[in-house]
Design an enzyme around this catalytic site. Structure first.
Site, PDB file in Angstrom:
ATOM      1  N   GLU A 258       0.642  -1.034   0.218  1.00 10.64           N
ATOM      2  CA  GLU A 258      -0.166   0.127   0.622  1.00 10.64           C
ATOM      3  C   GLU A 258       1.014   1.331  -0.089  1.00 10.64           C
ATOM      4  OE1 GLU A 258      -2.711  -0.578  -0.409  1.00 10.64           O
ATOM      5  OE2 GLU A 258      -3.610  -2.078  -0.176  1.00 10.64           O
ATOM      6  N   CYS A 297      -2.963   8.617   3.427  1.00  9.80           N
ATOM      7  CA  CYS A 297      -2.929   8.079   1.599  1.00  9.80           C
ATOM      8  C   CYS A 297      -3.721   8.467   1.382  1.00  9.80           C
ATOM      9  CB  CYS A 297      -2.298   6.445   2.379  1.00  9.80           C
ATOM     10  SG  CYS A 297      -3.058   5.866   2.704  1.00  9.80           S
TER      11      CYS A 297
HETATM   12  P1  NAP Z   1       8.521   5.614   4.392  1.00  9.01           P
HETATM   13  O1  NAP Z   1       9.284   6.087   4.357  1.00  9.01           O
HETATM   14  O2  NAP Z   1       8.258   4.615   2.864  1.00  9.01           O
HETATM   15  O3  NAP Z   1       8.335   4.570   5.741  1.00  9.01           O
HETATM   16  C1  NAP Z   1       7.369   3.242   5.791  1.00  9.01           C
HETATM   17  C2  NAP Z   1       7.568   1.882   6.431  1.00  9.01           C
HETATM   18  O4  NAP Z   1       8.931   1.648   5.775  1.00  9.01           O
HETATM   19  C3  NAP Z   1       8.283   2.559   7.502  1.00  9.01           C
HETATM   20  O5  NAP Z   1       8.201   1.683   8.899  1.00  9.01           O
HETATM   21  C4  NAP Z   1       9.941   2.848   7.384  1.00  9.01           C
HETATM   22  O6  NAP Z   1      10.510   2.325   9.187  1.00  9.01           O
HETATM   23  C5  NAP Z   1       9.886   0.910   6.475  1.00  9.01           C
HETATM   24  N1  NAP Z   1      11.014   1.300   6.079  1.00  9.01           N
HETATM   25  C6  NAP Z   1      12.235   2.354   5.185  1.00  9.01           C
HETATM   26  N2  NAP Z   1      13.352   1.958   4.419  1.00  9.01           N
HETATM   27  C7  NAP Z   1      13.106   1.120   5.051  1.00  9.01           C
HETATM   28  C8  NAP Z   1      13.714  -0.173   5.315  1.00  9.01           C
HETATM   29  N3  NAP Z   1      14.982  -0.187   3.556  1.00  9.01           N
HETATM   30  N4  NAP Z   1      14.452  -1.720   5.496  1.00  9.01           N
HETATM   31  C9  NAP Z   1      13.066  -1.908   5.888  1.00  9.01           C
HETATM   32  N5  NAP Z   1      11.732  -0.919   6.390  1.00  9.01           N
HETATM   33  C10 NAP Z   1      11.647   0.756   5.998  1.00  9.01           C
HETATM   34  O7  NAP Z   1       6.889   5.881   4.466  1.00  9.01           O
HETATM   35  P2  NAP Z   1       6.423   7.008   5.614  1.00  9.01           P
HETATM   36  O8  NAP Z   1       6.775   8.014   5.565  1.00  9.01           O
HETATM   37  O9  NAP Z   1       6.106   6.277   7.600  1.00  9.01           O
HETATM   38  O10 NAP Z   1       4.627   7.184   5.297  1.00  9.01           O
HETATM   39  C11 NAP Z   1       4.246   8.213   4.623  1.00  9.01           C
HETATM   40  C12 NAP Z   1       4.334   7.679   3.478  1.00  9.01           C
HETATM   41  O11 NAP Z   1       2.865   6.250   2.811  1.00  9.01           O
HETATM   42  C13 NAP Z   1       3.141   8.318   1.926  1.00  9.01           C
HETATM   43  O12 NAP Z   1       3.577   8.050   0.902  1.00  9.01           O
HETATM   44  C14 NAP Z   1       1.692   7.554   2.073  1.00  9.01           C
HETATM   45  O13 NAP Z   1       0.823   7.582   1.075  1.00  9.01           O
HETATM   46  C15 NAP Z   1       2.140   6.200   2.598  1.00  9.01           C
HETATM   47  N6  NAP Z   1       1.246   5.475   2.912  1.00  9.01           N
HETATM   48  C16 NAP Z   1       0.508   4.664   2.428  1.00  9.01           C
HETATM   49  C17 NAP Z   1      -1.008   3.978   3.000  1.00  9.01           C
HETATM   50  C18 NAP Z   1      -2.057   3.312   2.263  1.00  9.01           C
HETATM   51  O14 NAP Z   1      -2.388   2.868   2.951  1.00  9.01           O
HETATM   52  N7  NAP Z   1      -1.359   2.981   0.452  1.00  9.01           N
HETATM   53  C19 NAP Z   1      -1.512   4.288   4.126  1.00  9.01           C
HETATM   54  C20 NAP Z   1      -0.682   5.257   4.694  1.00  9.01           C
HETATM   55  C21 NAP Z   1       1.192   6.034   4.360  1.00  9.01           C
HETATM   56  P3  NAP Z   1      11.335   3.599   9.555  1.00  9.01           P
HETATM   57  O15 NAP Z   1      10.382   4.444   9.348  1.00  9.01           O
HETATM   58  O16 NAP Z   1      11.710   3.148  10.913  1.00  9.01           O
HETATM   59  O17 NAP Z   1      12.460   4.444   8.351  1.00  9.01           O
END
Ligand code: NAP
Length: 682
Positions: A258, A297
């Site tokens: 997602e 999102c």
């Molecule tokens: P993110 O930076 O991509 O992080 C998402 C998750 O991935 C976090 O738990 C992060 O952990 C983890 N992560 C990042 N790099 C990683 C790696 N190399 N290995 C393993 N895990 C890793 O996203 P975010 O900033 O938390 O959220 C914002 C984004 O999420 C927006 O683009 C939004 O559109 C999207 N979103 C989508 C939905 C949906 O249902 N489609 C819902 C909510 C949000 P850390 O925080 O520890 O880095």
């Protein structure tokens, strides 16, 4: 100020931070409030604990048992939700936002508990679809079934919904019998940690069913096997990085994503100024922009209105946004809190400037806005920002750049086809809404845009009071979207559960399928008892048990009596010549409902007993007409039993009606509620 160490929950123990832990700051004050992470976390031990302790414990439970656990979790969390509210303010969220995250998460647990009890059997095997006939004589059949995967679900969540984000993945996994390791985003993991603590301390879940990693997840993905599932929510960049891990590709490991999404909302071309739909549209846009400070999102990023309504809608939105107070989320007068962090604020402002290359900012100045109850320079505050893009056909950034904050762009379309084409430029989104009171516009939108959006949300004067909102994923409805939105699906009732199970096509004889499915399959062994099945309690009835009735001859008087008594004097029952002209009938025939009524008269045992009620009838088919002089008899077989509550369960009977030549006349499934054995008084 004390800095909290946020723990992980690994193999039954809470594990604190080490020196490399990541820092977490308050969204309101910018102060360091917590640390999370421990590089020596034993990931292999966690995976092993889930696979060898949590999984087997969950798999011994039936879907109904698991549903009861999920309901108990929901009740415990509901009781303690104030603790979660209190801690969540530091993420920048307001009380209204907490309701979406915390109450929304608890509500999702309740929904899955009820889906598990209502739509799944009291068993460990889920039947996916009907029995498939594979042979001429019915001795070899097929049935799709789903069983629990024997690995672990790894849930990697985004920062914006620390409670709902965890629970909406956890509920379907637990219902499926799959243990979970949850990794929340670091920025808000202190809220998730508290939620997990409440769950673990409740003692409701079996050991190993839930573990938590706060901070980095290390090399977890490279240790997964084909029995594991990864469910990710976050940005598309992270998704691409994670889903291309060699181990995931090599072992065909399920990866549900997602990710970000350029959601659209279209004001239908039918909508007039001053109509309820016009106001509704403006209200939904504003709400989507400011709820969670736009960190949703599903938030509306692109707003499409007809050229004729553009100026009026811009003015309406400006007026509404001007009434938004930004500030300390703990204050009741605050409408919009802060972004989660200053890092996120920088990201939002950078991306907004990309939008600004193709669009003019018509509302909101990040360098000049009021903040109530907090210092603007300390917290991660931004104002809501509305852009106007004059040329949506050539402006790439507005369809491509997700600003994860309170930022939206309004654009004008020429006609509905143009609006649909522009909405689809997001290259796959979680949701698109159309506010219209014209059903033909809705159908056009579905045909033109359905393939590009995971959810289409239509709203108008009729549904607006009860509608659930553009941005709210509902547990019963799919959440996810194609293309840029990640291509994943979550929630959607049973659909979400099945992502955590293996679907298998089972082929074999009726007896084999009956034993596997606990549902009598036509052709399988039948047993015959001396006493009538209606005299026996739920517990003593056996699947396959059959009762054959006497036969009854149908007379022309029966047909006429039934016709005048019910008022159903349809010509096929009353007029020999007319009935003969009908290609389906040889002449006057008995009413199908007369046959059903006589069938009941043949199989019912009339005394007060364990059968409490007839609650319905499924899959009725009339195969052969019955004429005066023919006779019918009934064969009643216990097909399936499903407990409903402490007092009674549902019995599904397979009913066949035969004529005097043993030809099948009608077939259906009858449902009754039968009392349990322990109600001895009945
Ligand atoms: P993110 O930076 O991509 O992080 C998402 C998750 O991935 C976090 O738990 C992060 O952990 C983890 N992560 C990042 N790099 C990683 C790696 N190399 N290995 C393993 N895990 C890793 O996203 P975010 O900033 O938390 O959220 C914002 C984004 O999420 C927006 O683009 C939004 O559109 C999207 N979103 C989508 C939905 C949906 O249902 N489609 C819902 C909510 C949000 P850390 O925080 O520890 O880095």
């Amino acid at each position: 100020m004390t800095v909290q160490d946020i723990c992980s929950f690994s193999a039954g123990k809470w594990v604190g931070c080490d020196d490399e832990a990541r820092q977490i700051f308050s969204a309101i004050t910018g102060d360091l409030i917590a640390r999370a992470g421990n590089s020596s976390l034993d990931i292999e031990a966690m995976l092993d604990f889930a696979r060898t302790v949590g999984g087997p414990a969950l798999r011994t439970l039936t879907f109904h048992d698991r549903a009861r656990l999920i309901k108990s979790l929901a009740l415990v969390l509901a009781e303690k939700k104030q603790m979660l509210y209190d801690i969540s303010f530091s993420t920048g969220a307001t009380q209204k936002d907490h309701v979406i995250d915390i109450d929304g998460g608890i509500g999702t647990l309740f929904s899955f508990a009820s889906i598990g009890r209502r739509e799944m059997p009291d068993d460990q095997i889920y039947l996916d679809g009907p029995v498939e006939p594979l042979s001429r004589n019915g001795t070899f059949l097929g049935q799709h079934i789903c069983t629990s995967l024997q690995g672990v679900a790894v849930h990697i969540n985004a920062y914006n919904f620390p409670v709902w984000g965890m629970l909406e993945k956890l509920a379907p996994a637990l219902l499926a019998g799959l243990p979970a390791i949850v990794k929340p985003a670091t920025a808000t993991c202190y809220v998730t940690e508290l939620c997990v603590r409440i769950i673990i301390e409740s003692g409701i879940l079996p050991k190993g069913a839930l573990q938590l990693v706060c901070g980095g997840i290390g090399d977890t993905l490279s240790r997964l096997t084909s029995q594991d599932v990864v469910s990710f929510t976050g940005s598309s960049n992270t998704a691409i990085h994670l889903r291309s891990q060699p181990q995931l590709i090599k072992n065909s490991i399920r990866f549900i994503a997602e990710q970000d999404s350029l959601n659209a909302s279209i004001l239908g071309p039918d909508v007039a100024l001053g109509s309820p739909e016009f106001d509704l549209f403006a209200k939904e846009v504003k709400s989507e922009m400011i709820t969670k400070a736009g960190q949703k999102c599903t938030a509306i990023r692109r707003i499409f209105v007809s050229q004729a309504h553009l100026n009026q809608m811009v003015e309406t939105l400006k007026t509404k946004l001007a009434n938004t107070s930004v500030g300390d989320p703990r204050l009741s007068e605050t409408d919009m809190g802060a972004l989660v962090s200053k890092v996120q604020k920088r990201d939002v402002l950078e991306k907004a400037s990309l939008i600004g290359r193709h669009a003019e900012c018509v509302f909101g100045d990040p360098d000049n806005f009021d903040v109530i109850g907090a210092e603007v320079e300390n917290g991660a505050f931004v104002p809501p920002m509305l852009f106007y893009c004059p040329d949506p056909d050539t402006a790439i950034n507005v369809h491509d750049t997700e600003v994860f904050g309170p930022v939206s762009t309004i654009m004008a379309y020429r006609d509905i086809d143009h609006a649909i084409e522009l909405a689809n430029r997001g290259k796959g989104s979680l949701v698109a809404s159309v506010i219209t009171n014209a059903p033909d516009v809705a159908r056009q939108a579905v045909l033109g845009a359905g393939a590009y959006h995971g959810r289409l949300y239509f709203n108008n004067r009729m549904s607006m009071k009860e509608s659930t909102g553009h941005g709210s994923p509902m547990p019963q409805m799919l959440h996810g979207g194609p293309g840029r939105a990640g291509g994943g699906e979550e929630l959607g009732g049973i659909r979400g559960v099945l992502h955590n199970m293996q679907r298998t096509a089972v082929q074999g004889s009726p007896d084999i399928l009956t034993q596997i499915s606990k549902k009598w399959v036509p052709g399988a062994k039948q047993t015959f008892e001396t006493d009538h099945p209606f005299t026996r309690t739920f517990g003593t009835l056996v699947v396959g048990e059959t009762f054959n009735t006497k036969s009854r001859t149908i007379s022309i008087e029966d047909i006429e009596h039934f016709a005048y008594f019910t008022g159903d004097t349809f010509y096929a029952h009353m007029d020999e010549a007319a009935a003969k002209r009908n290609p389906f009938f040889p002449g006057r025939v008995a009413h199908g409902y007369l046959l059903l009524s006589f069938a009941a008269g043949l199989f019912v045992q009339p005394d007060e007993g364990p059968v409490l009620a007839n609650t319905g009838l499924d899959n009725l088919r009339f195969m052969k007409p019955i004429q005066a002089g023919d006779s019918i008899k009934v064969c009643l077989t216990v097909k399936h039993k499903k407990p409903r509550n402490e007092n009674y369960g549902e019995v599904r009977w397979h009913v066949n009606l035969y004529n005097q030549d043993d030809a099948l006349v009608a077939e259906y499934e009858l449902l009754t509620m039968n009392a349990y054995e322990r109600l001895a008084s009945i």
